[in-house]
Design an enzyme around this catalytic site. Structure first.
Site, PDB file in Angstrom:
ATOM      1  N   CYS A   1       0.903  -1.251  -0.087  1.00 17.81           N
ATOM      2  CA  CYS A   1      -0.253  -0.066   0.077  1.00 17.81           C
ATOM      3  C   CYS A   1       0.975   1.491   0.188  1.00 17.81           C
ATOM      4  O   CYS A   1       1.247   1.687  -0.845  1.00 17.81           O
ATOM      5  CB  CYS A   1      -1.474  -0.213   1.099  1.00 17.81           C
ATOM      6  SG  CYS A   1      -2.446   1.030   0.577  1.00 17.81           S
TER       7      CYS A   1
ATOM      8  N   GLU B   1      -1.020  -8.402   5.154  1.00 22.76           N
ATOM      9  CA  GLU B   1      -1.534  -8.722   6.406  1.00 22.76           C
ATOM     10  C   GLU B   1      -2.671  -8.441   7.151  1.00 22.76           C
ATOM     11  O   GLU B   1      -3.154  -9.386   8.295  1.00 22.76           O
ATOM     12  CB  GLU B   1      -0.456  -8.209   6.817  1.00 22.76           C
ATOM     13  CG  GLU B   1      -0.755  -6.583   7.325  1.00 22.76           C
ATOM     14  CD  GLU B   1      -0.751  -5.554   6.109  1.00 22.76           C
ATOM     15  OE1 GLU B   1      -0.859  -4.927   5.884  1.00 22.76           O
ATOM     16  OE2 GLU B   1      -0.552  -6.134   4.615  1.00 22.76           O
TER      17      GLU B   1
ATOM     18  N   HIS C   1      -3.677  -5.220   1.307  1.00 23.64           N
ATOM     19  CA  HIS C   1      -2.911  -5.924   2.317  1.00 23.64           C
ATOM     20  C   HIS C   1      -3.281  -7.105   2.651  1.00 23.64           C
ATOM     21  O   HIS C   1      -3.679  -8.002   3.240  1.00 23.64           O
ATOM     22  CB  HIS C   1      -3.448  -5.116   3.240  1.00 23.64           C
ATOM     23  CG  HIS C   1      -3.146  -3.226   3.678  1.00 23.64           C
ATOM     24  ND1 HIS C   1      -2.050  -3.082   4.296  1.00 23.64           N
ATOM     25  CD2 HIS C   1      -4.098  -2.207   2.820  1.00 23.64           C
ATOM     26  CE1 HIS C   1      -2.660  -2.024   3.491  1.00 23.64           C
ATOM     27  NE2 HIS C   1      -3.448  -1.262   2.964  1.00 23.64           N
TER      28      HIS C   1
END
Length: 219
Positions: free
Chosen positions: A86, A197, A195
Site C-alpha cells: 500500500c 497482512e 494488504h
C-alpha cells in the site's frame, strides 16, 4: 529469514505485518525507525502501509528522502529483497524503485473493502507456484491506489512478466490494466496496494493473505 520492517512517521500497518511474521512465520523480524539505518544484513526489507509523513505533497513522496532509505538502497544494490505494501508501494514508485505512479482513485474517495486478485503475468517467478485460475480475497484501504503508467511502461511490464496481481471483476480504483501489484526487472522488488497482512486470520474473515506472503517469502 531475517526481515526488517521500516516504520515512518504516519505508518500504521507496521505492527500488523510485524506480528504476522513473528507469530505465523516465526521469522526473525526487527522494527527499524526511519531515522536509523539497517545495522545488520537482512534478506527482506518491508515498507508497510499507512500515511507516511501524513501523505504531504503526495502519498509516499517524502518517505523516499527519509534517512533509512540510504540503507535500503544499499540493501537493494547488494541484491536484497524489498516489499512495499500500500503506502510502501507508493514509496517504491515515488523513489523510482518501481515504474509508474499511484494516483487518486477514480471515485475520488477512500476505499476500504475486500477485493478479488488473480495472478498477473504467467511468467513472473514470484507467483510461479500459484494456479492461474486461483482467486484471492484481499482487503484494500487507500485513496491513492490507481496505478498509472505510460503505454510504453505498461507494455514493458507485460513483456517482462512483471505484473504480480490484477484486480478481477471489479476494478475498484481505476488502475490501468487492472494492475494491483508489480515487480522490478529482477523480481526482487515487489509492490502491491492490497494488504495481505490483513487477511491472515479467520476472525477477520479471510486467510488468502497467507498465500501472498508465502509467495513473497518463498520467492
Amino acid at each position: 529469514m531475517k526481515i526488517a520492517v521500516i516504520t515512518f512517521p504516519g505508518s500504521n500497518c507496521d505492527s500488523d505485518i510485524y506480528r504476522v511474521l513473528k507469530d505465523q512465520y516465526n521469522a526473525e523480524v526487527d522494527r527499524i525507525w526511519h531515522r536509523d539505518g539497517l545495522d545488520k544484513k537482512y534478506e527482506l526489507v518491508i515498507l508497510p502501509g499507512g500515511f507516511s509523513y501524513g501523505d504531504y505533497l503526495r502519498s509516499g513522496a517524502m518517505a523516499g528522502f527519509s534517512p533509512v532509505m540510504k540503507s535500503v538502497k544499499e540493501h537493494v544494490d547488494k541484491g536484497g529483497k524489498l516489499f512495499g505494501i500500500c503506502n510502501g508501494f507508493q514509496i517504491l514508485t515515488e523513489a523510482e524503485y518501481l515504474p509508474g505512479a499511484l494516483i487518486r482513485n477514480k471515485t475520488l474517495k477512500y476505499i476500504c473493502k475486500t477485493v478479488i486478485l488473480t495472478k498477473g503475468s504467467a511468467g513472473n517467478p514470484v507467483t510461479a507456484s500459484m494456479d492461474v485460475r486461483k482467486e484471492l480475497k484481499i482487503p484494500i484501504a487507500h485513496a491513492d491506489g490507481c496505478y498509472y503508467a505510460t503505454s510504453d511502461v505498461l507494455k514493458q511490464l507485460e513483456d517482462e512478466d512483471r505484473i504480480l496481481f490484477r484486480y478481477s471483476g471489479e476494478n475498484p480504483n481505476g488502475s490501468l490494466d487492472s494492475i494491483a501489484g508489480i515487480t522490478s526487472k529482477n523480481f526482487k522488488i515487489v509492490g502491491m496496494m492490497p494488504h495481505p497482512e490483513r487477511a491472515m486470520n479467520p476472525i477477520t474473515g479471510e486467510m488468502d493473505g497467507k498465500v501472498v506472503l508465502d509467495l513473497i517469502l518463498g520467492s
